[in-house]
Design an enzyme around this catalytic site. Structure first.
Site, PDB file in Angstrom:
ATOM      1  N   ALA A   1       0.839  -1.197   0.000  1.00 27.51           N
ATOM      2  CA  ALA A   1       0.000   0.000   0.000  1.00 27.51           C
ATOM      3  C   ALA A   1       0.872   1.245   0.000  1.00 27.51           C
ATOM      4  O   ALA A   1       0.376   2.347   0.216  1.00 27.51           O
ATOM      5  CB  ALA A   1      -0.925   0.000   1.213  1.00 27.51           C
ATOM      6  N   SER A   2       2.193   1.053  -0.198  1.00 29.63           N
ATOM      7  CA  SER A   2       3.141   2.169  -0.233  1.00 29.63           C
ATOM      8  C   SER A   2       3.017   2.975   1.053  1.00 29.63           C
ATOM      9  O   SER A   2       3.128   2.442   2.141  1.00 29.63           O
ATOM     10  CB  SER A   2       2.906   3.014  -1.481  1.00 29.63           C
ATOM     11  OG  SER A   2       3.908   3.991  -1.628  1.00 29.63           O
TER      12      SER A   2
END
Length: 498
Positions: free
Chosen positions: A120-121
């Site tokens: 999800a960075s």
């Protein structure tokens, strides 16, 4: 393949059986969903089947490297994705827990054409997603993501034989070896290493120590609860914490990394945050001396100094302003055969002979240390203060629903066009041009600008303003620009201001 549902009620038989994927999760250059509200594990498997089907349609060798970031649910997401890829007849090379740039590196190291990184960075816990690509060092752009969305949501995923799985060890060590090379610092350097308890904590401290840096640890133990703050070096909360750590330790600088390690934030020896576009100008000045006439790429959120800096002009550097987003930037760097690309969010794209063209926070950390090694009599603040002075906001993101943000942006752009046609001004500055390569970058007389675009990853607009005159002028530009944005009643509060 069964066509996924847009919604499935949690805690039901169907939720454990039927694929559910919210269409809004397919973004311009990667995929992101809240888990399990917007995608369930059968939905992730359907995504893997769709991705494998897309590989076959493009005649990509059915071989892919897959990794996951350090979140408590990422392993389950990766395993569900792998199941779908294997159903599609793809041979999977599982590189284990990884940074996104380590996954990109594995394509070269393992000679694998495709990559899928579960991350999800910098999004908060509760989010998941996939960064994927077929043509190293590139990742999916809008056309590839649109095609994947159609394959998955319309149930076109096709099961094939010959899928397989192999767990591959040693990629992390090879990645670190590649980053270090034969470089060793010749000057003493004390660096605060801040990872916000994200995945980069398993990489960055060791990397910096190996090149001869004295490391001051700041939340470097991976902890998927993120007990201090979300690892996002574009957020002022993390940058302020890095600044505090520099002052406490008397460090030469701080380097901070996001949740999947493809971005790097910087604080200088005085505790002043250097936004990534300004750090990019500092790096570009140094690299242009080594590579006269070099081509650089920067995104539309970035400072105007890339075009106006007298030193870059004197060195014959060429600069192209391009679309924000790691996939857009990587492709533009490759297409222009640029030496490097710089994005205000902290993505840096170092191409040959420095890097391989993908965004890597670890690579830019090493290059910043090399920059300081090549300038042993100067501190980072010296190099920063040598730039022409500008005043810039942080990247600010007012809320706007994913289903509405692009239409909202269109209405704002129409209003800005009307203002330019009518000879209106912003904070007393005439509108000289509106660059629309990605949203609207409103160019102002005197050299300032105001940008609004739709976020590719979250339900937000994105706003950045800059003035070459003063802090007061910057605030006036933002106030007038925000007034235009506020004409849209569906735009909510900012995530941060200044």
């Amino acid at each position: 393949m069964k066509q996924p549902n847009a919604t499935v009620t949690p805690n039901t038989w169907e939720f454990l059986r039927d694929p559910m994927i919210a269409p809004t999760g397919f973004r311009e250059y990667d995929a992101r969903w809240k888990f399990p509200e917007d995608i369930n594990l059968p939905g992730v498997t359907a995504l893997g089947l769709g991705l494998g089907t897309q590989m076959h349609r493009h005649d990509i060798e059915p071989l892919i490297a897959v990794g996951n970031d350090y979140r408590d649910y990422s392993l389950a997401i990766k395993n569900a994705l792998i199941l779908g890829l294997m159903q599609a007849g793809i041979q999977v090379r599982d590189i284990g827990p990884a940074l996104s740039p380590m996954a990109y590196f594995s394509q070269f190291h393992l000679d694998v054409p495709a990559v899928a990184m579960v991350t999800a960075s910098h999004n908060p816990n509760g989010w998941t997603g996939v960064k994927m690509g077929f043509e190293r060092p590139l990742t999916h752009g809008p056309s590839e993501m649109s095609e994947l969305r159609e394959i998955v949501l319309s149930g076109q995923g096709e099961a094939r034989p010959n899928g397989g799985y192999e767990s591959v060890n040693g990629v992390r060590e090879a990645y670190l070896d590649d980053l270090v090379g034969d470089f060793k610092m010749s000057r003493k350097l004390k660096v605060v290493c801040a990872t916000g308890n994200g995945t980069a904590g398993a990489f960055a401290p060791q990397l910096l120590e190996r090149i001869g840096v004295e490391v001051v640890h700041r939340h470097t133990t991976p902890d998927y609860t993120f007990p201090n703050y979300n690892p996002n070096p574009e957020a002022m909360e993390m940058l302020h914490d890095m600044a505090d750590a520099v002052r406490e330790a008397g460090a030469d600088l701080a380097l901070g990394f996001d949740g999947d390690g493809d971005r790097c934030g910087v604080v200088d020896n005085t505790g002043e945050e250097i936004f990534a576009d300004k750090m990019g100008v500092i790096l570009a000045r140094d690299l242009a001396k080594l590579h006269p006439g070099a081509q650089f790429v920067t995104d539309v959120k970035s400072t105007g100094l890339f075009a106006s800096d007298p030193e870059l002009q004197a060195l014959g550097a060429k600069v192209d302003y391009w679309k924000t987003g790691h996939s857009h930037m990587k492709r533009r760097v490759k297409d222009l055969d640029a030496l490097a690309g710089f994005e205000k969010s902290g993505h840096y794209f170092m191409a040959a002979p420095i890097g391989r063209g993908y965004d890597c926070g670890m690579r830019v950390a090493v290059e910043i240390c090399k920059l300081l090694d090549r300038n042993p009599d100067q501190s980072l603040s010296d190099l920063h203060s040598a730039l022409p002075k500008t005043y810039t906001t942080p990247t600010m993101a007012p809320w706007c629903a994913d289903t509405e943000k692009y239409e909202t942006l269109d209405r704002i752009m129409v209003r800005l066009d009307e203002m330019q046609a009518a000879g209106a001004s912003i904070a007393g500055h005439a509108i000289t041009d509106i660059v629309k390569v990605n949203g609207a970058r409103v160019m102002l007389a005197g050299g300032g600008f105001a940008l609004v675009r739709a976020s590719s990853n979250t339900p937000n607009l994105v706003v950045v303003c800059e003035s070459p005159e003063s802090e007061a002028d910057l605030r006036a530009i933002f106030a007038d620009f925000d007034a235009v944005i506020r004409l849209q009643p569906n735009v909510g509060e900012y995530d941060q201001t200044f």
